[in-house]
Design an enzyme around this catalytic site. Structure first.
Site, PDB file in Angstrom:
ATOM      1  N   ARG A  62       5.527  -4.006  -9.906  1.00 54.26           N
ATOM      2  CA  ARG A  62       4.626  -4.545 -11.023  1.00 54.26           C
ATOM      3  C   ARG A  62       3.989  -4.411 -12.090  1.00 54.26           C
ATOM      4  O   ARG A  62       4.314  -3.036 -12.196  1.00 54.26           O
ATOM      5  CB  ARG A  62       4.091  -4.819  -9.146  1.00 54.26           C
ATOM      6  CG  ARG A  62       2.914  -3.702  -9.167  1.00 54.26           C
ATOM      7  CD  ARG A  62       3.266  -3.460  -7.836  1.00 54.26           C
ATOM      8  NE  ARG A  62       4.059  -3.671  -6.592  1.00 54.26           N
ATOM      9  CZ  ARG A  62       3.288  -4.100  -5.627  1.00 54.26           C
ATOM     10  NH1 ARG A  62       1.927  -4.049  -5.634  1.00 54.26           N
ATOM     11  NH2 ARG A  62       4.118  -4.597  -4.343  1.00 54.26           N
ATOM     12  N   LYS A 114       5.804  -4.786   5.797  1.00 61.22           N
ATOM     13  CA  LYS A 114       4.076  -4.450   5.392  1.00 61.22           C
ATOM     14  C   LYS A 114       3.341  -4.014   6.587  1.00 61.22           C
ATOM     15  O   LYS A 114       3.801  -4.961   7.761  1.00 61.22           O
ATOM     16  CB  LYS A 114       3.403  -5.412   4.235  1.00 61.22           C
ATOM     17  CG  LYS A 114       2.238  -5.491   3.853  1.00 61.22           C
ATOM     18  CD  LYS A 114       1.485  -6.802   3.050  1.00 61.22           C
ATOM     19  CE  LYS A 114       0.432  -6.538   3.014  1.00 61.22           C
ATOM     20  NZ  LYS A 114       0.299  -7.468   1.596  1.00 61.22           N
ATOM     21  N   ASP A 171      -1.731  -4.406 -10.044  1.00 60.53           N
ATOM     22  CA  ASP A 171      -0.647  -3.767  -9.262  1.00 60.53           C
ATOM     23  C   ASP A 171      -1.037  -5.177  -8.011  1.00 60.53           C
ATOM     24  O   ASP A 171       0.219  -5.257  -7.049  1.00 60.53           O
ATOM     25  CB  ASP A 171      -1.395  -2.622  -8.158  1.00 60.53           C
ATOM     26  CG  ASP A 171      -2.973  -2.982  -7.567  1.00 60.53           C
ATOM     27  OD1 ASP A 171      -4.292  -3.059  -8.650  1.00 60.53           O
ATOM     28  OD2 ASP A 171      -3.438  -3.431  -6.525  1.00 60.53           O
ATOM     29  N   ASN A 172      -1.154  -6.174  -8.385  1.00 62.31           N
ATOM     30  CA  ASN A 172      -0.724  -7.520  -7.710  1.00 62.31           C
ATOM     31  C   ASN A 172      -0.308  -8.362  -8.548  1.00 62.31           C
ATOM     32  O   ASN A 172      -0.085  -9.142  -8.628  1.00 62.31           O
ATOM     33  CB  ASN A 172      -2.203  -7.938  -7.198  1.00 62.31           C
ATOM     34  CG  ASN A 172      -2.944  -7.084  -6.504  1.00 62.31           C
ATOM     35  OD1 ASN A 172      -2.081  -6.400  -5.269  1.00 62.31           O
ATOM     36  ND2 ASN A 172      -3.392  -7.444  -6.274  1.00 62.31           N
ATOM     37  N   GLY A 226       0.354   1.931   0.092  1.00 66.13           N
ATOM     38  CA  GLY A 226      -0.378   2.288   1.307  1.00 66.13           C
ATOM     39  C   GLY A 226       0.173   1.576   3.054  1.00 66.13           C
ATOM     40  O   GLY A 226      -0.328   2.128   3.368  1.00 66.13           O
ATOM     41  N   ARG A 249       8.694  -8.907   4.095  1.00 68.27           N
ATOM     42  CA  ARG A 249       8.918  -9.351   2.960  1.00 68.27           C
ATOM     43  C   ARG A 249       9.707  -8.849   2.432  1.00 68.27           C
ATOM     44  O   ARG A 249      10.736  -8.286   2.244  1.00 68.27           O
ATOM     45  CB  ARG A 249       7.711  -8.443   2.246  1.00 68.27           C
ATOM     46  CG  ARG A 249       6.363  -9.064   2.651  1.00 68.27           C
ATOM     47  CD  ARG A 249       5.187  -8.925   1.815  1.00 68.27           C
ATOM     48  NE  ARG A 249       5.132  -7.508   1.333  1.00 68.27           N
ATOM     49  CZ  ARG A 249       3.811  -6.917  -0.108  1.00 68.27           C
ATOM     50  NH1 ARG A 249       3.182  -8.229   0.147  1.00 68.27           N
ATOM     51  NH2 ARG A 249       4.350  -6.282  -0.453  1.00 68.27           N
ATOM     52  N   GLY A 265      -2.898   2.266   7.559  1.00 67.85           N
ATOM     53  CA  GLY A 265      -2.179   1.952   6.657  1.00 67.85           C
ATOM     54  C   GLY A 265      -1.584   0.563   8.049  1.00 67.85           C
ATOM     55  O   GLY A 265       0.299   0.258   8.020  1.00 67.85           O
TER      56      GLY A 265
END
Length: 743
Positions: free
Chosen positions: A311, A234, A396-397, A213, A304, A247
């Protein structure tokens, strides 16, 4: 650039070959060599030179010299021969245009010559719809999207070691274009911007499509060592996965992400990296305390870097409807997408599995799952051993490579508390420190379910692999803990000794990092100063214990009294509903115990607590001394053995970690335009085990004093005042640090 109707000859320097030698000329570009036409020119040498294909789409031809009739992105083309090294940088002119090129053996790149090779977008399905609006993305792993520019980007901090992974030298970082490229204002040559689609279980409940997102894939850079690094921005703006958000990320959260990424790496813990943190004059509104009073904050972007950002949640996009939430993956029914993703991960990220099993997809997938389970178990054990807590351990992490990923409301514990929760939004304590391993295994179970959607995988065959998680976790944890305590022999009672150390820290409210670090100061029994060092360490440990006031604060129930009362009633009436609300039964009983603990503490004096703390630590130190005596038994050179022991312990127990209050200190400074503090802190975090000398204190850290002092030293009043006093980066935190909350 593409130049037609022109020609130029590329002379590759002076060199000699033996008559029997064969030289090879290779041309590499980020997007292949399809648009370049190469023709051989007559040469006196009979030595044939082959222009070899290095990957799909690369043009091949023969002979030297080479005439180029048309060029496409020649500035990103590598020319080299296998038998000799050309100059690092050269150029060629076609008419009025000039293109630069370099040898792939040159050590560094420029911003314009990063060696992009974006295999993920070539190998995985891309969303055909390019409209950048929140929507369900079906049948795709990526959506093409462009970053949203910001006003006046400004570099806050960079990590030279992280950027060196991309072959970027310091002189490139100083260029104005650096902040333009890595703020998203300009697109790097060779980059292809996209956002990744994935799902996730959030606080135990399947949430369906989530996705990047606020993050954008820029591509994959292959460095001179042959390492492939995916890079992403990010906070670069809106994507189809932004849902109702904008975002964007702000300065405070971006600083925390940047610093912890680098801190974890230098602690030796697998993690994504951070190359830069760039802020801007563009602002967004954020309601920090959820009080209905939003403020303007600066949009900030973090570069990043990782081998991949795929993931567990990436594999959930084909999930069927969840039995609790009813939500499904956006690509339900598109099993071919899951197959492509699985094949890609095995081939590109676990090549050893691909080489071993080849086209045996079932065996390869099961081996992949086994490797992921083992890596995840090792990772969480490493977190535990430095007192680090992930605040949002959702599927998701969790990285498919066993990396620490997505730094949100994380924390390094100050005082040790097994029930410590770093995320203030986690009222039920789902992701408490003591539950991190359990939840990581739970996430592995969810990955197994998603992989079982493949036609050749049976969930029943994956479940036994899950049984490997706990033994691997315990083995890794015990191995590290022995090093932290300086134990090199193996004894069955070591587990009990470690457990008792943790229990003593809990009972005394001792600082996690400093309590471990100081143990190396104790010399082995038999050394001349053994007794003195034991006494010194005991006094230091007492300084690391909490105060009575801090204990009262730490034992406050997580829920308000009325909320706790209603939750207890709900527990009696409908306990199943509590689980859906993310409230564990254990957390309710923990709050009840805290209320009882407060009554006990209120009946105690500070002197009584100090005496009890000394008893606890003296008792543990006695058992530790007995264990060290057995460690030293039979050692000929105690001085040498002790030096080795100290070296190992000080290389395992960090001196510097990213404590929340220190992070807040540098955030406060950065929000005022002072970036010197974050750069200094980064320097310390890049050498966390350093034992050399004193470090300049945080001179602006504020400490609470309960009363003001008169000239004669007597205390008056009772009002709390706050003054600025020096505070060391490696000291026990000030009292106010325990009030910091993260959500």
């Amino acid at each position: 650039m593409a130049l037609q109707g022109r020609c130029a000859v590329l002379p590759f320097g002076k060199f000699r070959l033996k008559s029997s030698a064969t030289a090879r000329l290779v041309a590499l570009t980020p997007n292949g060599y399809q648009n370049a036409k190469c023709q051989p020119l007559p040469t006196r040498s009979s030595n044939c030179c082959n222009l070899l294909s290095q990957s799909s789409g690369y043009h091949t031809h023969t002979c030297l010299p080479v005439r180029i009739d048309s060029l496409s992105q020649l500035s990103n083309t590598y020319f080299y021969r296998s038998d000799c090294l050309f100059s690092a940088r050269s150029s060629i002119s076609l008419g009025s245009a000039t293109a630069n090129f370099r040898s792939p053996y040159s050590k560094m790149a420029t911003l314009e010559t990063l060696n992009f090779d974006n295999t993920a977008l070539r190998s995985l399905p891309v969303d055909p719809i390019e409209e950048n609006v929140p929507r369900k993305v079906t049948g795709a792993c990526f959506s093409l999207v462009k970053p949203t520019p910001v006003k006046n980007p400004e570099v806050v901090v960079v990590s030279i070691p992280a950027l060196s992974l991309l072959d970027l030298p310091e002189d490139e970082i100083q260029k104005k274009e650096f902040e333009e490229y890595f703020s998203g204002n300009k697109i790097l040559p060779g980059a292809q911007t996209a956002s990744h689609c994935y799902c996730g279980h959030q606080f135990g409940n399947f949430a369906g499509q989530l996705g990047d997102g606020a993050a954008m894939y820029l591509g994959e850079v292959v460095n001179q060592k042959g390492e492939r690094w995916e890079i992403q921005l990010k906070g670069a703006g809106h994507t189809p996965y932004s849902r109702t958000a904008d975002g964007r990320k702000v300065l405070r959260s971006s600083i925390r992400e940047f610093l912890c990424s680098e801190a974890m790496h230098h602690l030796g813990i697998p993690t994504t990296r951070a190359g830069s943190c760039i802020t801007s004059d563009t602002t967004v509104q954020r309601d920090i305390y959820y009080t209905g009073n939003p403020i303007d904050e600066k949009c900030t972007i973090v570069l990043r870097i990782a081998e991949t950002f795929i993931r567990f949640g990436s594999f959930q996009i084909c999930n069927p409807p969840d039995e609790n939430t009813g939500k499904d993956g956006p690509s339900i029914g598109h099993i071919e997408v899951l197959e492509q993703l699985t094949d890609y991960v095995i081939k590109m990220l676990y090549p050893q599995i691909y080489e071993q099993y080849g086209t045996n997809k079932k065996a390869a997938c099961m081996e992949l799952f086994k490797e992921v389970v083992l890596r995840t178990a090792k990772l969480v054990a490493q977190w535990q051993c430095v007192g680090w807590c992930h605040g949002v351990l959702n599927t998701d992490n969790i990285s498919i490579l066993g990396l620490t990923i997505d730094y949100g409301p994380y924390a390094f514990m100050d005082r040790y508390d097994p029930k410590f929760v770093s995320n203030d939004s986690d009222k039920g304590g789902r992701y408490a420190y003591e539950k991190q391993a359990e939840l990581c295994k739970w996430n592995c179970e969810k990955l197994a379910f998603s992989l079982s959607q493949l036609p050749y995988i049976d969930l029943k065959e994956l479940n036994p692999i899950l049984d490997l998680f706990l033994p691997q976790y315990e083995a890794t944890y015990l191995e590290i803990m022995r090093k932290k305590l300086g134990l090199f022999q193996t004894e069955p009672d070591d587990v009990k000794l470690i457990e008792n150390f943790m229990k003593t820290m809990e009972e005394t409210g001792s600082d996690f990092t400093n309590s471990f670090r100081c143990l190396s100061r104790i010399h082995l029994p038999g050394c001349a100063d053994f007794t003195a060092t034991r006494s010194d360490v005991l006094q230091y440990l007492l300084e690391q214990c909490s105060t009575l006031k801090e204990d009262l604060k730490a034992n406050q129930p997580k829920m308000e009294p009325r909320e706790l009362q209603m939750t207890v009633m709900l527990l009696e009436m409908n306990p199943q509903l509590l689980d859906q609300l993310g409230i564990s039964i254990t957390s309710i009983y923990d709050d009840i115990k805290r209320m009882e603990k407060i009554k006990e503490l209120k009946a105690k004096t500070a002197e009584q607590k100090r005496a009890e703390d000394e008893q606890h630590w003296a008792r543990w130190l006695n058992s530790y001394m007995e264990r060290l005596a057995r460690e030293a038994d039979g050692v000929d050179d105690l001085v040498k053995a002790n030096a080795h022991r100290q070296q190992v312990m000080n290389g395992t127990n960090p001196r510097f970690v990213l404590r929340n209050y220190i992070a807040q200190y540098v955030i406060d400074s950065a929000e005022k335009g002072d970036y010197s503090e974050i750069r200094h802190l980064l320097h310390l975090l890049q050498d966390p085990f350093n034992s050399d000398g004193e470090v300049a204190p945080l001179t602006k850290v504020e400490e609470d004093l309960v009363a003001s002092s008169m000239a004669d030293g007597s205390l008056v009043g009772g009002a709390c005042c706050r003054i600025r006093v020096p505070h060391s980066y490696d000291a026990r935190p000030p009292s106010w640090a325990f009030d910091l909350k993260l959500t």
